[in-house]
Design a protein around this motif. Structure first.
Motif, short mmCIF file in Angstrom:
data_model
loop_
_atom_site.label_atom_id
_atom_site.label_comp_id
_atom_site.label_asym_id
_atom_site.label_seq_id
_atom_site.Cartn_x
_atom_site.Cartn_y
_atom_site.Cartn_z
N LEU B 73 -4.62 25.82 -4.26
CA LEU B 73 -6.07 26.65 -4.99
C LEU B 73 -8.01 25.77 -4.86
CD1 LEU B 73 -5.97 29.31 -7.02
CD2 LEU B 73 -6.80 29.32 -5.41
N GLN B 171 4.35 26.21 -2.59
CA GLN B 171 3.36 27.53 -3.32
C GLN B 171 2.17 27.97 -2.71
OE1 GLN B 171 2.12 26.50 -7.36
NE2 GLN B 171 3.76 27.74 -8.34
N ASP B 172 2.14 28.77 -1.96
CA ASP B 172 1.10 29.29 -0.98
C ASP B 172 -0.58 29.61 -2.29
OD1 ASP B 172 0.97 32.23 -2.43
OD2 ASP B 172 1.69 33.04 -1.18
N MET B 173 -1.28 30.30 -1.70
CA MET B 173 -2.48 30.53 -2.58
C MET B 173 -2.48 31.38 -3.66
SD MET B 173 -4.62 28.85 -0.69
CE MET B 173 -6.61 29.47 -1.56
N ASN B 174 -1.63 32.52 -3.66
CA ASN B 174 -1.40 33.25 -4.60
C ASN B 174 -0.45 32.95 -5.64
OD1 ASN B 174 -3.07 35.59 -3.38
ND2 ASN B 174 -1.76 35.19 -1.10
N ASN B 175 0.10 31.43 -5.38
CA ASN B 175 0.92 31.19 -6.19
C ASN B 175 2.58 31.13 -5.99
OD1 ASN B 175 -0.73 29.41 -8.12
ND2 ASN B 175 -1.49 30.12 -9.81
N GLU B 176 2.45 32.63 -5.31
CA GLU B 176 3.91 32.91 -4.72
C GLU B 176 4.32 31.42 -3.69
OE1 GLU B 176 4.93 35.59 -5.23
OE2 GLU B 176 2.75 36.12 -6.33
N THR B 178 6.82 30.23 -1.01
CA THR B 178 7.33 30.29 0.90
C THR B 178 7.57 29.16 1.35
OG1 THR B 178 5.53 31.22 2.37
CG2 THR B 178 4.43 29.32 1.15
N GLY B 212 -2.16 30.82 3.92
CA GLY B 212 -2.96 31.74 3.49
C GLY B 212 -4.26 31.77 4.11
N ASP B 213 -4.45 30.65 4.12
CA ASP B 213 -6.31 30.29 4.33
C ASP B 213 -6.54 29.40 4.94
OD1 ASP B 213 -8.91 31.09 4.33
OD2 ASP B 213 -9.65 31.24 2.13
#
Lengths: 234, 405
Positions: B73, B171-176, B178, B212-213
């Motif tokens: 982020l 981790q992706d932008m949503n802290n998930e 991937t 994701g962005d």
């Protein structure tokens, strides 16, 4: 008029421990043009006297005047300058600069006096020719005999046109022929150019040629004999 | 002065063997000293070039907390506006946005923690020389889907090769968490094996899609003139909020320390060598004085001033030392130039282990003009210092006593 005067000249070595009286109240006058020998046994004070006159050593008492100038008490720098311009030295062991040629050894003192290059060249060549070393200008001391080296030393002593020359045992290391040749040459300089010579020696050959003989014993003047007057001035 | 130079020069050669031995020691000392310094300079310069040209560049822009937290982020706000700013700045030679993430790489055999570096291949190629490190396969401009570039050391560890698949997890932008599979398109090898083991390169667009962005965590900037870096970072920091632009020496203070240390190395090395040589010079000059006592006394007696005698001895020491130094410097110059061109291969002497610390095993020595000038200054200072005691000894001579002895 005397060119050198010593006034009550005394020198005591080791005054605090074992005092040695090298000179005791020596009063002398030397005239211009003298050819004088200071004789005496070893330890009689001959060399000490010459060192005092030449400003190479300082007296414990009394003083030396050269040409009316009191050299005793002069600062080191003044004394070195005075020696350069007024006194010529000839040493027993020649003491030439071994890396210099005969010509360079003679001209060295003129370089110190900042002579004009051409005049210096003429003077050095003239002196070396006069002392019989024409053709050996480029020889280094080790390429010369003892007699020849001492001749270079005499030429060097004369180069700066000094008031007088102090020669400490100049013939001590020379054979008879070389010694006689050297003395002939110095006597000629004395007679023809009125150069004042003061020798310290116990070489009879030198004493025989001197016109004034000063005998020293235990640091004091024992006898001062003038055989006949100096050529000029005395 | 001419007279003093002449007499000093000739005095040196009174004992050619003695002077020759000392000059030999000076030549060897200078040769060894500058060569060691040049070797270290070469290492440092190669290390500097490796880091600056291949990765760090002259300046970088980050989110103010990215370098400490390294979270997805914490990306660079307004990255495209910064790109426009850099496009209009004449000081900037090239720049490249990088999308970064920390994650795991898995092969069928094992897994390993890695830093995933998403780069724009064309921009990165213009900005850095990293692509020159590819030793097998192709850079990221391969047509295959999800290409990935791995370090040689990592391929050995994962037991994979060109064309094999690996899986990246991060981790992706949503802290998930991937994951995605990537195809190995190429293998690289840098001078640093730890770097090769910890870094993988993918296309920024592939990584951005997974995160994701369309974001960048780092903007690497290469300038035409490295010395302008402070002005560029200042301008960036003033023009944009929520970013921090830093110069290479702020990003890598240890690199600056190493380069600074390298600049002074010649002084330390030659200082030690000259200290040792000073005793040799002192000994030679003392011997020269002792054997010429009578002559020096005579010079003082006939009217050579003490200043001239002092200068003569100092000159002898300086001429003797400088003569050796000049030969030593010429010899060193040609040696360094030859080795700087051919390089010194230290692999047979365990040089490979240097790669653990990021240094090349083949070193190209570098000596700067400043090294030669510093050496000459040190040589002259040493010669003067070593001659002071013998010269003072000569000045204390009493001519009346010495000439009589």
């Amino acid at each position: 008029m005397a060119i050198i005067t010593t006034h009550n000249l005394s020198k005591v070595y080791n005054p605090e421990t074992v005092p040695v009286h090298a000179l005791r109240d020596v009063n002398l006058e030397f005239e211009e043009g003298e050819f004088t020998t200071v004789r005496g046994p070893s330890g009689s004070g001959k060399t000490t006297l010459l060192n005092m006159i030449g400003g190479l050593d300082t007296p414990s008492d009394g003083y030396v005047e050269v040409d009316g100038t009191r050299i005793t008490g002069m600062k080191d720098r003044e004394l070195i300058d005075f020696r350069l311009n007024h006194i010529g030295f000839v040493f027993q062991a020649y003491n030439l600069i071994p890396v210099f040629t005969a010509y360079e050894n003679v001209s060295f003192i003129m370089l110190l006096q900042k002579w004009d290059k051409q005049k210096m060249k003429e003077r050095a060549e003239e002196l070396l020719t006069a002392v019989g070393l024409k053709g050996k200008f480029d020889s280094r001391p080790k390429q010369l005999s003892g007699g020849e080296q001492q001749r270079v030393a005499v030429a060097r002593a004369l180069a700066s046109r000094p008031k007088f020359i102090l020669a400490d045992e100049p013939t001590a290391n020379l054979d008879t022929d070389s010694a006689m040749n050297l003395l002939d040459m110095m006597e000629k300089m004395n007679k023809e150019e009125n150069v004042t010579f003061i020798f310290s020696t116990h070489d009879q050959r030198v004493i025989d040629r001197a016109r004034r003989v000063i005998t020293m014993v235990d640091g004091a003047i024992h006898k001062d004999e003038k055989k006949y007057p100096p050529l000029k001035g005395g | 002065m001419k007279m003093l130079l002449s007499i000093s020069w000739r005095n040196i050669w009174r004992h050619p063997a003695r002077s020759g031995v000392l000059m030999g020691a000076i030549i060897a000392g200078i040769w060894a000293g500058i060569l060691v310094s040049a070797l270290t300079n070469g290492w440092i310069q190669q290390r500097f070039n490796n880091l600056i040209q291949e990765e760090i560049t002259h300046a970088q822009v980050h989110h103010p907390e990215f370098l400490t937290e390294r979270e997805a982020l914490m990306y660079v706000d307004d990255a495209h506006e910064i790109f426009s700013f850099l496009d209009g700045d004449e000081r900037v030679k090239a720049y490249a946005g990088r999308t970064l993430s920390d994650g795991m790489i898995q092969s069928p055999l094992t897994s390993s923690g890695v830093q995933i570096r998403g780069v724009d291949p064309d921009r990165e190629r213009n900005t850095t020389t990293f692509h020159e490190n590819v030793v097998d396969g192709e850079y990221l401009d391969s047509d295959i889907r999800n290409p990935i570039l791995l370090g040689e050391k990592l391929t050995e560890k994962l037991n994979v090769d060109i064309g094999n698949r690996v899986v990246l997890t991060f981790q992706d932008m949503n802290n998930e968490l991937t994951s995605a599979s990537f195809n190995i398109s190429g293998i690289f090898r840098t001078a640093s094996t730890p770097y090769d083991e910890r870094n993988v390169f993918v296309k920024a667009e592939d990584l951005q899609e997974l995160l994701g962005d369309d974001i960048y965590h780092e903007v690497a900037i290469m300038l035409y003139d490295e010395n302008l870096v402070d002005g560029v970072t200042e301008d960036l920091n003033e023009s944009f909020d929520h970013i921090v632009a830093e110069s290479w020496y702020e990003l890598s203070p240890e690199l600056r320390y190493i380069t600074d240390m390298g600049g002074n190395l010649i002084v330390y090395i030659m200082g030690v060598i000259m200290l040792a040589l000073a005793f040799g010079i002192l000994n030679t000059m003392l011997m020269a004085i002792f054997e010429r006592m009578k002559e020096l006394g005579m010079l003082l007696a006939i009217g050579m001033s003490k200043l001239r005698v002092f200068l003569m001895i100092m000159l002898e020491s300086v001429i003797l030392t400088l003569s050796g130094a000049v030969v030593g410097l010429i010899l060193t110059y040609f040696t360094v130039n030859y080795l700087g061109d051919k390089g010194i291969d230290l692999r047979s002497m365990g040089g490979e282990s240097m790669a653990q610390f990021g240094f090349d095993a083949i070193v190209y020595p570098v000596a700067f003009m400043n090294d030669y000038i510093t050496t000459i200054i040190l040589v002259v200072v040493t010669a003067l210092l070593a001659a002071i005691y013998p010269a003072i000894k000569a000045l204390r001579l009493k001519p009346g006593e010495v000439v009589r002895e």
